[in-house]
Scaffold this active site. Structure first.
Site, PDB file in Angstrom:
ATOM      1  N   PRO A  53      21.065 122.063 -42.754  1.00  0.00           N
ATOM      2  CA  PRO A  53      22.430 122.023 -42.214  1.00  0.00           C
ATOM      3  C   PRO A  53      23.417 122.280 -43.341  1.00  0.00           C
ATOM      4  O   PRO A  53      23.352 121.622 -44.386  1.00  0.00           O
ATOM      5  CB  PRO A  53      22.546 120.590 -41.673  1.00  0.00           C
ATOM      6  CG  PRO A  53      21.567 119.798 -42.478  1.00  0.00           C
ATOM      7  CD  PRO A  53      20.449 120.732 -42.837  1.00  0.00           C
ATOM      8  N   MET A  54      24.333 123.238 -43.139  1.00  0.00           N
ATOM      9  CA  MET A  54      25.291 123.590 -44.187  1.00  0.00           C
ATOM     10  C   MET A  54      26.674 123.766 -43.578  1.00  0.00           C
ATOM     11  O   MET A  54      26.857 124.600 -42.680  1.00  0.00           O
ATOM     12  CB  MET A  54      24.847 124.861 -44.911  1.00  0.00           C
ATOM     13  CG  MET A  54      23.578 124.680 -45.733  1.00  0.00           C
ATOM     14  SD  MET A  54      22.989 126.203 -46.505  1.00  0.00           S
ATOM     15  CE  MET A  54      22.249 127.022 -45.080  1.00  0.00           C
ATOM     16  N   ASN A  85      13.516 119.077 -49.904  1.00  0.00           N
ATOM     17  CA  ASN A  85      14.673 119.967 -49.890  1.00  0.00           C
ATOM     18  C   ASN A  85      15.242 120.027 -51.307  1.00  0.00           C
ATOM     19  O   ASN A  85      15.104 119.087 -52.081  1.00  0.00           O
ATOM     20  CB  ASN A  85      15.706 119.414 -48.894  1.00  0.00           C
ATOM     21  CG  ASN A  85      17.037 120.152 -48.918  1.00  0.00           C
ATOM     22  OD1 ASN A  85      18.085 119.527 -49.022  1.00  0.00           O
ATOM     23  ND2 ASN A  85      17.005 121.455 -48.820  1.00  0.00           N
ATOM     24  N   CYS A 106      25.279 113.982 -47.978  1.00  0.00           N
ATOM     25  CA  CYS A 106      26.440 114.787 -48.357  1.00  0.00           C
ATOM     26  C   CYS A 106      27.290 114.030 -49.377  1.00  0.00           C
ATOM     27  O   CYS A 106      27.681 112.884 -49.134  1.00  0.00           O
ATOM     28  CB  CYS A 106      27.275 115.130 -47.138  1.00  0.00           C
ATOM     29  SG  CYS A 106      28.734 116.143 -47.527  1.00  0.00           S
TER      30      CYS A 106
END
EC number: 1.3.1.91
Length: 331
Positions: A3-4, A197, A86
């Site tokens: 997810p970006m 990741n 994040c």
């Protein structure tokens, strides 16, 4: 696919699905508040071809996250993922994202509340640590608390996050990668599904990681050079079909773009995601330049994309008209 923010919108995901049938796609992070009170069609809408697809939520209030998760499940998502990775200042001010790694009990409460409201798997994406709280013991305590609350799948970015002193971009590059720590986590917790990741740039690297963990999440490399995804189904999932050709992928994208424009959308809302498709190919630069110069604003239509495909493939646009753009001729 990771997810970006500002990148993995529904147009990007549709394009990526044309490259790989099996890769799991993730939305941009959406806050629980936005899901509950915002424009759900805009924030949560996706096409049936995007499955398997996960909704990533941001937040720290268990009840709000549970409510948002139930909405995501009703929309048909295959997974609900909680962002605990994040590092942006805006996210920290809202007391979620990577800052939550300092509060494993709160994350556990959020996961428990979400899992109590949905049957869809609830997963967590986290870092290996934050600031000075980055020992292996700290990560172990976090994983134990959250797994006890019902999370069985963790996506672990193999970098710590410095919340005080580094920008989000610097947090993706400066803290050193520690893949071995993620490997040891999997070895210690074989009952959990562990996905690695961070800094993974090729399928060869992904294959190497899969000797130690259950899955690999790739972000910037696959976005900036998306043809990497074309080999995923064959290399990682054992598909017999050869990878799709770049030109065929874009030809299959045309009906989607045509429909998007017919609904009032802008061409570059889609084409901004395809600029790296011909990376390393002879006409990559002129392909990017043509779309960047001719595909922006409210006016451009499907002809711009058709011309760009012809430019990239080194052929006239169709057999009836030899379309040679100035950019192509210059190249």
């Amino acid at each position: 696919m990771a997810p970006m923010m500002d990148w993995t919108d529904r147009h990007c995901r549709h394009f990526h699905r044309l490259l790989s049938r099996n890769a799991r796609l993730y939305t941009e992070m959406v806050t629980a508040e936005a899901v509950i009170h915002g424009d759900r069609a805009r924030l949560l809408g996706f096409g049936p071809e995007e499955h398997p697809i996960a909704l990533q939520l941001g937040g720290s209030d268990p009840e709000k996250l549970a409510h948002a998760a139930s909405i995501g499940e009703a929309e048909g998502y295959d997974e609900i993922n909680l962002n605990v990775g994040c590092p942006s200042p805006r996210v920290q001010e809202g007391c979620f994202g990577a800052a939550l790694m300092a509060e494993p009990a709160r994350v556990a409460a959020c996961v428990a509340a979400m899992a109590s409201r949905v049957s869809t798997p609830v997963t967590v994406k986290c870092r290996i640590g934050i600031d000075d709280q980055d020992s292996e013991a700290d990560l172990t305590r976090f994983i134990e608390a959250v797994s006890d609350a019902g999370c069985r799948l963790f996506i672990v970015h193999a970098r710590k996050a410095w919340l005080d002193g580094l920008s989000p971009k610097e947090n993706r590059e400066i803290p050193p990668l520690d893949y071995a720590r993620v490997y040891r986590l999997k070895a210690a917790r074989p009952d959990l599904t562990i996905v690695i990741n961070g800094g993974i740039e090729s399928l060869d690297e992904a294959t190497s990681h899969l000797e130690h963990v259950d899955g690999v999440m790739v972000g910037r490399a696959a976005y900036q050079t998306p043809y990497l995804l074309a080999d995923v189904d064959h290399v990682l999932f054992g598909a017999d079909a050869p990878p799709p050709a770049r030109g065929d992928v874009l030809t299959r994208l045309v009906p989607y773009v045509r429909e998007h424009i017919a609904r009032g959308g802008r061409l570059n809302s889609v084409t901004r995601h395809i600029l790296g498709l011909y990376h390393g190919q002879p006409r990559a630069r002129v392909f990017r330049r043509y779309l960047s110069e001719n595909g922006v604003g409210e006016g451009p239509g499907i002809d711009v994309l058709l011309d760009a495909i012809a430019i990239a493939e080194g052929r006239p646009r169709d057999a009836d008209e030899a379309v040679e753009t100035a950019a192509f001729a210059a190249e």
